[in-house]
Design an enzyme around this catalytic site. Structure first.
Site, mmCIF file in Angstrom:
data_model
loop_
_atom_site.group_PDB
_atom_site.id
_atom_site.type_symbol
_atom_site.label_atom_id
_atom_site.label_comp_id
_atom_site.label_asym_id
_atom_site.label_seq_id
_atom_site.Cartn_x
_atom_site.Cartn_y
_atom_site.Cartn_z
ATOM 1 N N PHE A 155 0.858 -1.184 0.000
ATOM 2 C CA PHE A 155 0.000 0.000 0.000
ATOM 3 C C PHE A 155 0.890 1.229 0.000
ATOM 4 O O PHE A 155 1.697 1.421 0.909
ATOM 5 C CB PHE A 155 -0.926 0.048 1.212
ATOM 6 N N ASP A 243 10.052 2.043 0.350
ATOM 7 C CA ASP A 243 9.077 2.982 0.884
ATOM 8 C C ASP A 243 9.209 3.008 2.402
ATOM 9 O O ASP A 243 8.858 2.052 3.091
ATOM 10 C CB ASP A 243 7.681 2.509 0.462
ATOM 11 N N LYS A 272 5.116 11.840 5.640
ATOM 12 C CA LYS A 272 4.430 11.858 6.928
ATOM 13 C C LYS A 272 5.169 12.678 7.981
ATOM 14 O O LYS A 272 5.024 13.885 8.045
ATOM 15 C CB LYS A 272 4.132 10.440 7.395
#
Length: 420
Positions: A155, A243, A272
């Site tokens: 994801f 990632d 983030k």
């Protein structure tokens, strides 16, 4: 006196409760999320308060975007300072903040260059684009034949490319077609499957995967998996894109999760917590052989690398280091592991996983959304967590949490487990 009382009653009657804001979102917003029924109005440190003033411990930390805690004072002051001077110029001009941020982050992570973007999925899209260009220019893959390998359970966002790389029907069903992307999938944590793909086709530009699969339920690969992927990428001349948007910036007890195996990817994706939760900032880190394949006009973003983001990025990273949040995640990760292991005594807990302050509890499958219902019970006790899939609950508190707070949260979890 009566007039003052009347005015007070009027003001009280005008206070909007949580349900009011829930109904606003339901009426006017796209229904692309299914939030827990808690309306957060204030946050500080590891705590948030709802519209009625009820206090909660936040064990999601905005999917690790607020590793530094809600409304960190030093980052807030940097925001105010820079916002009063200059926020956006676009990349049509130079600004006096971007170069400093580029120097700081590349020296910190030891890469030649960085590309700043906004959202995490933009970093992923950029990495794929850069990998393809590298494949055509350096590896000499035939035009439009470059392929990228992904892992099942991945994801990294919800753009068309992200949906096209997913094996989750919620991501791709009725959003196609996805033909021509040249994306392939293999099982996560399966080295043999990766090598089989690389052997079958010499046109792979990159393998793109998460160091730990967050949305899939904190799936941690076997030890040496990252090293083995690195070895295969070197052997077959394929770029390794990792990632670290959820796992990076201290979450696992290291600055990057790949540091647990002392592995250096060809590209690292960050986001983030890169702003401490104040502003959308993402980054792609890579060396010159990759970055210099992109020429002016071939990639860009109006907001990417703006002076406000650049200033916040430096401050957010400084705070992580100066306040020893990474060390705290490492030390309290051991406490989390101990408390998670103690939950194995409950029959409805089937698995526990953690690395640093990134944990998960997997429940026995049952009627309804098991993890969702458990999170509802926790919220009633002042602890906010978020389920992922039907039977898994993630635990990712801000990295400023202390041992007493961590134990208090697990006491709540145990008490709810005892009651069901």
């Amino acid at each position: 006196m009566k007039n003052l009382l009347f005015k007070s009653l009027v003001r009280f009657s005008q206070v909007k409760n949580s349900q009011y804001f829930v109904e606003l979102e339901n009426q006017y917003g796209c229904h692309n999320y299914h939030p827990l029924p808690v309306v957060i109005a204030k946050g500080k440190g590891i705590y948030v308060w709802d519209q009625e003033g009820n206090k909660y411990m936040d064990f999601l930390a905005a999917y690790s975007a607020v590793n530094q805690g809600h409304c960190h004072e030093k980052i807030y002051q940097e925001l105010i300072k820079q916002a009063s001077q200059l926020t956006l110029t676009s990349r049509a001009f130079y600004n006096n903040k971007l170069g400093e941020a580029e120097k700081y982050i590349t020296q910190l992570f030891k890469y030649d260059k960085v590309l700043f973007m906004n959202s995490g999925v933009e970093a992923g899209e950029s990495a794929i684009k850069f990998a393809r260009r590298w494949a055509y220019n350096i590896k000499k893959v035939p035009e439009n034949q470059a392929r990228v390998l992904f892992a099942n359970g991945n994801f990294w966002g919800r753009t068309i490319a992200a949906c096209g790389s997913s094996d989750d029907p919620e991501r791709y069903q009725r959003f196609g077609p996805f033909g021509g992307l040249n994306f392939d999938l293999v099982d996560y944590n399966n080295i043999n499957a990766i090598e089989t793909k690389f052997k079958e086709n010499p046109n792979y530009a990159a393998i793109f995967f998460e160091a730990i699969q967050g949305e899939n339920g904190v799936i941690i690969p076997d030890s040496n998996y990252l090293k083995q992927v690195r070895s295969l990428c070197d052997k077959y001349n394929v770029l390794m894109i990792v990632d670290e948007i959820q796992t990076g910036l201290g979450r696992t007890g290291k600055m990057l999760a790949v540091e647990h195996e002392n592995v250096r990817p060809d590209m690292v994706l960050l986001g983030k917590a890169l702003s401490g939760g104040f502003y959308p900032i993402s980054a792609v880190l890579a060396d010159d052989q990759i970055m210099l394949q992109i020429k002016p006009g071939e990639h860009g973003s109006t907001y990417g690398g703006n002076p406000l983001a650049a200033s916040l990025c430096i401050k957010a990273l400084e705070v992580l280091k100066e306040e020893k949040m990474i060390e705290n995640a490492h030390n309290l990760g051991k406490v989390m592991e101990k408390r998670l292991n103690e939950l194995k005594k409950f029959n409805n807990v089937t698995q526990i996983r953690n690395r640093g302050l990134m944990g998960a509890i997997q429940f026995q499958d049952g009627k309804g959304d098991v993890a969702w219902n458990f999170c509802l019970q926790l919220a009633k006790q002042g602890l906010l967590c978020k389920p992922t899939h039907k039977t898994i609950m993630r635990l990712t508190p801000p990295l400023i949490i202390n041992e007493a707070e961590l134990n208090s949260a697990f006491d709540i979890i145990e008490n709810v487990l005892k009651s069901i």
